[in-house]
Motif scaffolding. Structure first.
Motif, PDB file in Angstrom:
ATOM      1  N   ASN A 269       0.744  -1.053   0.095  1.00 52.37           N
ATOM      2  CA  ASN A 269       0.145  -0.015  -0.140  1.00 52.37           C
ATOM      3  C   ASN A 269       1.064   1.347   0.135  1.00 52.37           C
ATOM      4  O   ASN A 269       0.731   2.138   1.015  1.00 52.37           O
ATOM      5  CB  ASN A 269      -0.933  -0.031   1.257  1.00 52.37           C
ATOM      6  N   ILE A 270       1.481   1.504  -1.026  1.00 49.43           N
ATOM      7  CA  ILE A 270       2.399   2.541  -1.233  1.00 49.43           C
ATOM      8  C   ILE A 270       1.837   3.603  -1.799  1.00 49.43           C
ATOM      9  O   ILE A 270       1.373   3.937  -3.026  1.00 49.43           O
ATOM     10  CB  ILE A 270       3.625   2.161  -2.159  1.00 49.43           C
ATOM     11  N   GLY A 271       1.526   4.852  -1.054  1.00 54.77           N
ATOM     12  CA  GLY A 271       0.593   5.777  -1.236  1.00 54.77           C
ATOM     13  C   GLY A 271       0.708   6.584  -2.422  1.00 54.77           C
ATOM     14  O   GLY A 271      -0.021   6.923  -3.078  1.00 54.77           O
ATOM     15  N   GLU A 272       2.196   6.815  -2.868  1.00 53.77           N
ATOM     16  CA  GLU A 272       2.348   7.500  -4.019  1.00 53.77           C
ATOM     17  C   GLU A 272       2.251   6.805  -5.037  1.00 53.77           C
ATOM     18  O   GLU A 272       2.067   7.484  -6.281  1.00 53.77           O
ATOM     19  CB  GLU A 272       4.036   8.124  -3.982  1.00 53.77           C
ATOM     20  N   VAL A 273       2.053   5.663  -5.111  1.00 53.33           N
ATOM     21  CA  VAL A 273       2.012   4.762  -6.494  1.00 53.33           C
ATOM     22  C   VAL A 273       0.774   4.131  -6.428  1.00 53.33           C
ATOM     23  O   VAL A 273       0.250   3.920  -7.423  1.00 53.33           O
ATOM     24  CB  VAL A 273       3.003   3.458  -6.584  1.00 53.33           C
ATOM     25  N   VAL A 274       0.177   3.387  -5.285  1.00 51.24           N
ATOM     26  CA  VAL A 274      -1.058   2.506  -5.321  1.00 51.24           C
ATOM     27  C   VAL A 274      -2.423   3.325  -4.860  1.00 51.24           C
ATOM     28  O   VAL A 274      -2.251   4.171  -3.807  1.00 51.24           O
ATOM     29  CB  VAL A 274      -0.620   1.441  -4.181  1.00 51.24           C
ATOM     30  N   ARG A 275      -3.358   3.208  -5.617  1.00 49.85           N
ATOM     31  CA  ARG A 275      -4.571   4.010  -5.565  1.00 49.85           C
ATOM     32  C   ARG A 275      -5.531   2.947  -4.785  1.00 49.85           C
ATOM     33  O   ARG A 275      -6.228   3.523  -3.635  1.00 49.85           O
ATOM     34  CB  ARG A 275      -5.129   4.118  -6.624  1.00 49.85           C
ATOM     35  N   ASP A 276      -5.440   1.767  -5.044  1.00 48.57           N
ATOM     36  CA  ASP A 276      -6.293   0.963  -4.186  1.00 48.57           C
ATOM     37  C   ASP A 276      -6.065  -0.556  -4.574  1.00 48.57           C
ATOM     38  O   ASP A 276      -5.269  -0.872  -5.567  1.00 48.57           O
ATOM     39  CB  ASP A 276      -7.877   1.017  -4.769  1.00 48.57           C
ATOM     40  N   ILE A 277      -6.231  -1.309  -3.277  1.00 50.66           N
ATOM     41  CA  ILE A 277      -6.078  -2.809  -3.145  1.00 50.66           C
ATOM     42  C   ILE A 277      -7.375  -3.507  -2.926  1.00 50.66           C
ATOM     43  O   ILE A 277      -7.762  -3.340  -2.016  1.00 50.66           O
ATOM     44  CB  ILE A 277      -4.952  -3.207  -2.407  1.00 50.66           C
TER      45      ILE A 277
ATOM     46  N   VAL B 150       4.068 -11.088  -3.373  1.00 50.61           N
ATOM     47  CA  VAL B 150       3.735  -9.754  -2.747  1.00 50.61           C
ATOM     48  C   VAL B 150       5.320  -9.174  -2.797  1.00 50.61           C
ATOM     49  O   VAL B 150       5.128  -7.815  -2.782  1.00 50.61           O
ATOM     50  CB  VAL B 150       2.999 -10.204  -1.308  1.00 50.61           C
ATOM     51  N   ALA B 151       6.156  -9.984  -2.285  1.00 48.51           N
ATOM     52  CA  ALA B 151       7.597  -9.284  -2.291  1.00 48.51           C
ATOM     53  C   ALA B 151       8.163  -8.728  -3.468  1.00 48.51           C
ATOM     54  O   ALA B 151       8.387  -7.480  -3.628  1.00 48.51           O
ATOM     55  CB  ALA B 151       8.564 -10.438  -1.684  1.00 48.51           C
ATOM     56  N   VAL B 152       7.829  -9.463  -4.638  1.00 48.46           N
ATOM     57  CA  VAL B 152       8.127  -9.091  -5.835  1.00 48.46           C
ATOM     58  C   VAL B 152       7.310  -7.737  -6.159  1.00 48.46           C
ATOM     59  O   VAL B 152       7.850  -6.759  -6.685  1.00 48.46           O
ATOM     60  CB  VAL B 152       7.877  -9.963  -6.958  1.00 48.46           C
ATOM     61  N   LEU B 153       5.945  -7.687  -5.957  1.00 47.79           N
ATOM     62  CA  LEU B 153       5.082  -6.538  -6.105  1.00 47.79           C
ATOM     63  C   LEU B 153       5.831  -5.342  -5.532  1.00 47.79           C
ATOM     64  O   LEU B 153       5.740  -4.327  -5.923  1.00 47.79           O
ATOM     65  CB  LEU B 153       3.639  -6.970  -5.774  1.00 47.79           C
ATOM     66  N   LYS B 154       6.182  -5.631  -4.054  1.00 44.37           N
ATOM     67  CA  LYS B 154       6.362  -4.470  -3.277  1.00 44.37           C
ATOM     68  C   LYS B 154       7.771  -3.724  -3.935  1.00 44.37           C
ATOM     69  O   LYS B 154       7.530  -2.732  -3.841  1.00 44.37           O
ATOM     70  CB  LYS B 154       6.824  -4.996  -1.890  1.00 44.37           C
ATOM     71  N   ARG B 155       8.687  -4.810  -4.444  1.00 41.42           N
ATOM     72  CA  ARG B 155       9.885  -4.185  -5.020  1.00 41.42           C
ATOM     73  C   ARG B 155       9.505  -3.410  -6.228  1.00 41.42           C
ATOM     74  O   ARG B 155      10.071  -2.153  -6.367  1.00 41.42           O
ATOM     75  CB  ARG B 155      10.684  -5.404  -5.393  1.00 41.42           C
ATOM     76  N   VAL B 156       8.866  -3.996  -7.091  1.00 35.81           N
ATOM     77  CA  VAL B 156       8.601  -3.414  -8.496  1.00 35.81           C
ATOM     78  C   VAL B 156       7.800  -1.947  -8.324  1.00 35.81           C
ATOM     79  O   VAL B 156       7.991  -0.884  -8.778  1.00 35.81           O
ATOM     80  CB  VAL B 156       7.980  -4.065  -9.423  1.00 35.81           C
ATOM     81  N   LEU B 157       6.786  -2.182  -7.466  1.00 39.09           N
ATOM     82  CA  LEU B 157       6.071  -1.091  -7.005  1.00 39.09           C
ATOM     83  C   LEU B 157       6.763   0.224  -6.446  1.00 39.09           C
ATOM     84  O   LEU B 157       6.643   1.504  -6.882  1.00 39.09           O
ATOM     85  CB  LEU B 157       4.606  -1.032  -6.222  1.00 39.09           C
ATOM     86  N   SER B 158       7.515  -0.307  -5.366  1.00 41.21           N
ATOM     87  CA  SER B 158       8.401   0.942  -4.938  1.00 41.21           C
ATOM     88  C   SER B 158       9.436   1.438  -5.852  1.00 41.21           C
ATOM     89  O   SER B 158      10.070   2.416  -5.369  1.00 41.21           O
ATOM     90  CB  SER B 158       8.734   0.374  -3.552  1.00 41.21           C
ATOM     91  N   GLY B 159       9.952   0.596  -6.554  1.00 37.42           N
ATOM     92  CA  GLY B 159      10.879   1.083  -7.690  1.00 37.42           C
ATOM     93  C   GLY B 159      10.707   2.468  -8.142  1.00 37.42           C
ATOM     94  O   GLY B 159      11.406   3.062  -8.519  1.00 37.42           O
ATOM     95  N   GLU B 160       9.244   2.620  -8.401  1.00 40.73           N
ATOM     96  CA  GLU B 160       8.787   3.819  -8.932  1.00 40.73           C
ATOM     97  C   GLU B 160       9.386   5.035  -8.236  1.00 40.73           C
ATOM     98  O   GLU B 160       9.427   6.012  -8.717  1.00 40.73           O
ATOM     99  CB  GLU B 160       7.263   3.664  -8.733  1.00 40.73           C
ATOM    100  N   ILE B 161       9.073   4.971  -6.695  1.00 44.40           N
ATOM    101  CA  ILE B 161       9.572   6.139  -5.989  1.00 44.40           C
ATOM    102  C   ILE B 161      11.100   5.708  -5.504  1.00 44.40           C
ATOM    103  O   ILE B 161      11.489   7.122  -5.099  1.00 44.40           O
ATOM    104  CB  ILE B 161       8.637   6.166  -4.716  1.00 44.40           C
ATOM    105  N   GLY B 162      11.728   4.839  -5.696  1.00 46.11           N
ATOM    106  CA  GLY B 162      13.036   4.583  -5.186  1.00 46.11           C
ATOM    107  C   GLY B 162      13.993   5.389  -6.054  1.00 46.11           C
ATOM    108  O   GLY B 162      14.710   6.099  -6.088  1.00 46.11           O
TER     109      GLY B 162
END
Ligand SMILES: *Cc1c(COP(=O)(O)O)cnc(C)c1O
Length: 395
Positions: free
Chosen positions: A321-329, A383-395
């Motif tokens: 649930n990465i606020g800058e990237v994810v709108r809804d789960i 979930v771990a992979v999704l977290k990594r690729v989604l947070s790559g956006e802000i990292g």
């Protein structure tokens, strides 16, 4: 040339370019995992677009198919067949009463075509109300019931007589149903559009409107059926029984099948010769389908989908649930979506590189339809992979 590149080049050269291809050559599957030609392993949340419900290459399906193809590989509907009789009976055993007659075909879109022909014939009326955002397939009839402009516009004129109502809005539905309406068609949970779950009362109200106005209710459970959402059929979450139900994905261990189930008095309005096809009820598919339903029952896959789905959704909400990237789960059973603020194809591509296969809905939604046998450790990997690729956006 790297291993597999030759196959990619040849597919590119000879196939219609209609799919957003992932750049891997998939050659093997088992359970919720697949392997590419280089031996690399992936957790599969595509699962044949949801059709690989019981897992890849299930031993019971292999056994049934091998046995049947040696015995008899084809048998058109003009003959009776032993395994077909058992498959039909099994379908009726699991579908809600009073649905008790079956028409067999080969895909989801065909199951919808049959439903609409049936509704028009039975009611002696021309119009069908479909839902905004709905998806029912790509052949001309079911495409006419499909909302998305990109799918429709290049192929007009489509089949006339379709009115669209807002999904999840009983007042709009009431407005759109008129004296020329034969049926209302609804996906209990809109899949292709991004796992849109209706509010608690919507389907019951839609059922009441259909009863009140005396039109048929068709539920397209092609994606939601057979345990995907945590019940055998999604309509059972809300205690609603349609007059006609469409099934396909997941019903034959990933092999092509389409099933239209209806109440007897509705199905009986089709007379000899008014509908049919060559492959529907093929004995090998019937054997695979019978084995698949038995596996779903024996392995209690609807219950598993409910439990695993809850675990998956909680984990996603905790980790992704990465606020800058994810709108809804959101999700229901093992039908899940992560809606992003950004286009998702780049996440999908990175996830493939990290060993996870994902679906999309539109440009901004990641969709997951894993086999119902997926293990918690495999969910953890996703979930771990999704977290990594989604947070790559802000990292
Ligand atoms: C996939 C799908 C279809 C179409 O099924 P095909 O086998 O691809 O023709 C129809 N309705 C729904 C709800 C679907 O998800």
């Amino acid at each position: 040339m790297s291993i597999g590149e030759d196959f990619i080049l040849r597919e590119k050269k000879y196939s219609a370019g209609v799919y957003a291809k992932r750049n891997i050559v998939v050659v093997k599957g088992k359970g919720a995992r697949v392997w590419d030609i280089g031996g690399r392993e992936y957790v599969d949340c595509v699962a044949g677009n949801g059709s690989c419900l019981i897992g890849h290459s299930h031993p019971e399906v292999i056994k049934a198919v091998e046995k049947q193809i040696e015995q008899l590989s084809t048998c058109p509907g003009i003959f009776y067949n032993d395994v077909r009789a058992s498959f039909l009976e099994k379908i009726i055993e699991i579908t809600p009463k009073p649905l008790n007659k079956v028409f067999l075909s080969n895909s989801g879109t065909e199951s919808v075509e049959a439903a609409v022909k049936l509704a028009r014939k039975h009611m002696g009326r021309k119009r069908v109300v479909a839902m905004k955002g709905g998806f029912h397939g790509r052949t001309m009839g079911s495409l006419s019931l499909t909302w998305k402009k990109k799918y429709r516009a290049p192929f007009e004129p489509l089949v006339p007589g379709v009115d669209f109502a807002r999904f999840n809005d009983p007042d709009d539905l009431r407005l759109k149903v008129n004296s020329d309406t034969a049926a209302v068609i609804i996906e209990p949970v809109q899949g292709e559009t991004g796992v849109i779950i209706p509010s608690e009362n919507y389907l019951r109200e839609a059922r009441e409107i259909c009863d009140e106005k005396e039109v048929l209710m068709i539920l397209d459970e092609v994606q939601t059926g057979l345990g995907r959402t945590g019940k055998m059929f999604a309509c059972q979450h809300w205690g609603v029984v349609p007059d006609i139900m469409c099934l396909a994905k997941g019903l034959a261990g990933g092999l092509p099948v389409g099933v239209t189930v209806a109440k007897e008095e509705v199905m009986d309005s089709l007379s000899q010769g008014e509908h049919g096809n060559t492959y529907g009820g093929n004995p090998v598919i019937c054997a695979a389908g019978l084995a698949t339903i038995n596996v779903i029952l024996k392995e209690k896959l609807p219950e598993k989908a409910h439990e695993k789905g809850r675990y998956f959704l909680e984990k996603l909400r905790e980790e992704c649930n990465i606020g800058e990237v994810v709108r809804d789960i959101r999700g229901i059973g093992l039908m899940l979506a992560v809606e992003s603020r950004f286009p998702v194809p780049k996440y999908i591509k990175r996830a493939v590189e990290e060993g996870v296969l994902l679906l999309t809905s539109g440009t901004n939604i990641i969709r997951m339809l894993p086999p119902l046998c997926i293990e918690e450790e495999e969910i953890d990997v996703v979930v771990a992979v999704l977290k990594r690729v989604l947070s790559g956006e802000i990292g």
